[in-house]
Design a protein around this motif. Structure first.
Motif, short mmCIF file in Angstrom:
data_model
loop_
_atom_site.label_atom_id
_atom_site.label_comp_id
_atom_site.label_asym_id
_atom_site.label_seq_id
_atom_site.Cartn_x
_atom_site.Cartn_y
_atom_site.Cartn_z
N GLU A 100 -0.15 16.39 -4.71
CA GLU A 100 -0.91 17.63 -4.85
C GLU A 100 -0.65 18.46 -3.61
O GLU A 100 -0.93 18.02 -2.49
CB GLU A 100 -2.40 17.33 -5.00
CG GLU A 100 -3.24 18.56 -5.27
CD GLU A 100 -4.71 18.23 -5.47
OE1 GLU A 100 -5.50 19.19 -5.66
OE2 GLU A 100 -5.08 17.04 -5.42
N LYS A 101 -0.09 19.63 -3.78
CA LYS A 101 0.40 20.45 -2.67
C LYS A 101 -0.62 20.60 -1.56
O LYS A 101 -1.77 20.99 -1.80
CB LYS A 101 0.83 21.83 -3.18
CG LYS A 101 1.54 22.68 -2.11
CD LYS A 101 2.09 23.94 -2.70
CE LYS A 101 2.77 24.81 -1.63
NZ LYS A 101 3.91 24.12 -1.01
N ASN A 102 -0.18 20.27 -0.36
CA ASN A 102 -0.97 20.39 0.87
C ASN A 102 -2.26 19.56 0.86
O ASN A 102 -3.16 19.82 1.65
CB ASN A 102 -1.30 21.85 1.16
CG ASN A 102 -0.07 22.67 1.48
OD1 ASN A 102 0.98 22.14 1.81
ND2 ASN A 102 -0.20 23.99 1.39
N LYS A 103 -2.32 18.57 -0.04
CA LYS A 103 -3.54 17.75 -0.10
C LYS A 103 -3.26 16.25 -0.11
O LYS A 103 -3.82 15.51 0.71
CB LYS A 103 -4.37 18.13 -1.32
CG LYS A 103 -4.99 19.52 -1.23
CD LYS A 103 -5.91 19.80 -2.42
CE LYS A 103 -6.57 21.17 -2.28
NZ LYS A 103 -7.48 21.45 -3.43
N THR A 123 -3.39 11.48 2.64
CA THR A 123 -4.34 12.56 2.38
C THR A 123 -4.33 13.50 3.57
O THR A 123 -4.47 13.06 4.72
CB THR A 123 -5.75 12.01 2.16
OG1 THR A 123 -5.73 11.08 1.07
CG2 THR A 123 -6.72 13.14 1.82
N LEU A 124 -4.14 14.79 3.32
CA LEU A 124 -4.04 15.80 4.37
C LEU A 124 -5.28 16.67 4.38
O LEU A 124 -5.73 17.13 3.33
CB LEU A 124 -2.79 16.65 4.16
CG LEU A 124 -1.48 15.89 3.93
CD1 LEU A 124 -0.33 16.86 3.74
CD2 LEU A 124 -1.20 14.94 5.09
N GLU A 125 -5.80 16.89 5.58
CA GLU A 125 -7.04 17.66 5.70
C GLU A 125 -6.98 18.56 6.93
O GLU A 125 -6.74 18.07 8.04
CB GLU A 125 -8.23 16.70 5.82
CG GLU A 125 -9.56 17.38 5.98
CD GLU A 125 -10.69 16.38 6.20
OE1 GLU A 125 -11.83 16.83 6.40
OE2 GLU A 125 -10.42 15.16 6.19
N PRO A 126 -7.16 19.88 6.75
CA PRO A 126 -7.21 20.76 7.93
C PRO A 126 -8.37 20.37 8.83
O PRO A 126 -9.45 20.03 8.37
CB PRO A 126 -7.44 22.16 7.32
CG PRO A 126 -7.01 22.03 5.89
CD PRO A 126 -7.33 20.62 5.50
N THR A 127 -8.13 20.40 10.13
CA THR A 127 -9.17 20.01 11.07
C THR A 127 -8.96 20.75 12.38
O THR A 127 -8.00 21.50 12.54
CB THR A 127 -9.16 18.49 11.30
OG1 THR A 127 -10.29 18.11 12.09
CG2 THR A 127 -7.89 18.05 12.00
N LYS A 135 -5.23 16.53 9.79
CA LYS A 135 -5.56 15.11 9.85
C LYS A 135 -4.80 14.39 8.73
O LYS A 135 -4.94 14.73 7.56
CB LYS A 135 -7.07 14.89 9.68
CG LYS A 135 -7.49 13.43 9.75
CD LYS A 135 -8.99 13.29 9.55
CE LYS A 135 -9.42 11.83 9.59
NZ LYS A 135 -10.89 11.69 9.37
N ILE A 136 -3.99 13.42 9.14
CA ILE A 136 -3.21 12.63 8.17
C ILE A 136 -3.89 11.28 8.01
O ILE A 136 -4.00 10.52 8.97
CB ILE A 136 -1.76 12.43 8.65
CG1 ILE A 136 -1.12 13.77 9.03
CG2 ILE A 136 -0.94 11.73 7.57
CD1 ILE A 136 0.24 13.62 9.69
N THR A 137 -4.35 10.98 6.81
CA THR A 137 -4.98 9.70 6.53
C THR A 137 -4.10 8.91 5.57
O THR A 137 -3.80 9.38 4.47
CB THR A 137 -6.38 9.88 5.91
OG1 THR A 137 -7.20 10.62 6.82
CG2 THR A 137 -7.03 8.53 5.63
N GLN A 138 -3.67 7.73 6.01
CA GLN A 138 -2.84 6.89 5.16
C GLN A 138 -3.66 5.70 4.67
O GLN A 138 -4.26 4.97 5.45
CB GLN A 138 -1.60 6.38 5.90
CG GLN A 138 -0.66 5.58 4.99
CD GLN A 138 0.59 5.10 5.70
OE1 GLN A 138 0.74 5.25 6.91
NE2 GLN A 138 1.51 4.51 4.94
#
Length: 383
Positions: A100-103, A123-127, A135-138
């Motif tokens: 899912e683009k940018n997410k 999972t990508l999250e602006p922070t 924020k990159i969550t694997q």
């Protein structure tokens, strides 16, 4: 006999405890690790949504530097696949199953270790302040079902897989830090038609403009003056332009701009009045050699025999064929530095290492390049 019976009983108790404890252990494991980066969301998403830079951040390649990686499917997104083969690690694969683009990006993993339905996701999250960081969550999950040995192996997942996640994210953050922080998909660097192209061998007439003040008038005058030298060399050798003027950037500094002026050329026909018409110019504007009406031959251009008149600073170069990152840009030439960095960011993110100097083909001509209507094709050679 009694000792044998006692041994069998003890063995049965141990086996029973093994089964009982194994059944009580979780049938699946889930691990999560996170890290932050200050790179643009587009860069981060395109990195995890492709497996082309897998070798640059994943710890797998550290265990066996001779591991063979084979890519298939699309370059990015759902269906992109990477298979690996190693004498030490065995065989396995990573395949993107959803994005899912940018997410979020989901990847299915197959490897020789115990367990099934192995999945890792990013999972990508602006922070951060004004959402400038990402924020990159694997996540990593694996199922063992009723494989008791697998359930016991799951006791060490946090140590083995968890450590790999931490190391991989750390290496990814360091890798991202080497990418120019330019969002090549945003309005700040409006690049279009990003791709890798094969540039054929070409014949070029080139002039080193030197270090010019970063002043529009000074830069334009330098280009016009050097184009006049190129025109004289063309006339002396019966050459015509095979494409628009190019500017090859050596260094774009805070106060100075070092560049070369180049023009692709080819042998002209006997009846080519276009060059004479180009001599008619407006006041204060140098005449640019006209591109001949007859098209150049397709494919690699053969090397020419060119003699540069004495005192003329032009040099002849037969440029070999090469692969190049490519993009189109429209706007004032002052925005080209940002556009160049955007092209480099895209090329690096997609797993292509840029080499040599970048150049732009000024399709709209020199005068128009100093307006918002300038149009260019950007090139940066890649390995």
């Amino acid at each position: 006999m009694t000792r044998i019976i006692e041994f069998l009983i003890a063995l049965g108790i141990v086996a029973g405890l093994f089964v009982l404890i194994g059944v009580c252990l979780p049938g699946e494991r889930h691990i999560t690790e996170s890290i932050e980066t200050n790179r643009k969301m587009t860069i981060v998403y395109d990195t995890v949504n492709s497996l082309r830079r897998f070798k640059d951040w994943n710890p797998l390649v550290l265990r066996d530097k001779a591991v063979e990686l084979k890519f298939s499917g699309p370059d990015a997104g759902k269906g992109a696949r990477m298979d690996y083969s190693s004498k030490d690690l065995g065989q396995g694969s990573w395949q993107i199953t959803d994005s899912e683009k940018n997410k979020r990006v989901v990847i299915a993993i197959e490897d020789p270790t115990r367990g099934t339905d192995k999945v890792t996701s990013f999972t990508l999250e602006p922070t951060g302040k004004n959402d400038r960081n990402v924020k990159i969550t694997q996540d990593y999950s694996v199922k063992y079902g009723f494989d008791l040995f697998g359930r016991y192996a799951g006791l060490y997942v946090s140590r083995h897989i968890g450590d790999d996640l931490k190391l991989g994210l750390s290496r990814m953050a360091n890798m991202l830090a080497s990418v120019p922080n330019v969002d090549y998909a945003a309005a700040e660097a409006p690049l279009t038609d990003l791709k890798v192209v094969q540039v054929p061998a070409e014949n070029l007439l080139v002039v080193n403009a030197g270090n010019i003040d970063r002043n529009n008038d000074a830069i334009q005058k330098s280009i016009d003056d050097n184009m006049e030298w190129i025109k004289r060399a063309m006339d002396a050798n019966g050459l015509v332009a095979a494409g628009p003027v190019r500017i090859v950037t050596t260094d774009f500094g805070a106060e100075k701009y070092a560049f070369d002026v180049a023009l692709p050329v080819r042998k002209g026909s006997a009846a080519a009045p276009a060059a004479d018409k180009a001599a008619d110019k407006k006041d204060g504007e140098a005449a640019a050699p006209a591109v001949a009406a007859t098209p150049a031959a397709a494919g690699d251009a053969a090397e020419l025999s060119v003699k540069i008149p004495a005192g003329n600073p032009v040099t002849y170069v037969h440029a070999p064929a090469h692969r190049s990152a490519f993009a189109s840009y429209t706007g004032h030439m002052a925005g080209l530095d940002l556009a160049r960095n955007g092209l480099r960011a895209w090329a690096t993110t997609t797993g292509n290492e840029v080499v040599d100097r970048p150049y732009e083909s000024w399709k709209g001509g020199v005068a128009k390049a100093f307006t918002v209507d300038g149009s260019y094709d950007l090139y940066w050679a890649v390995k």
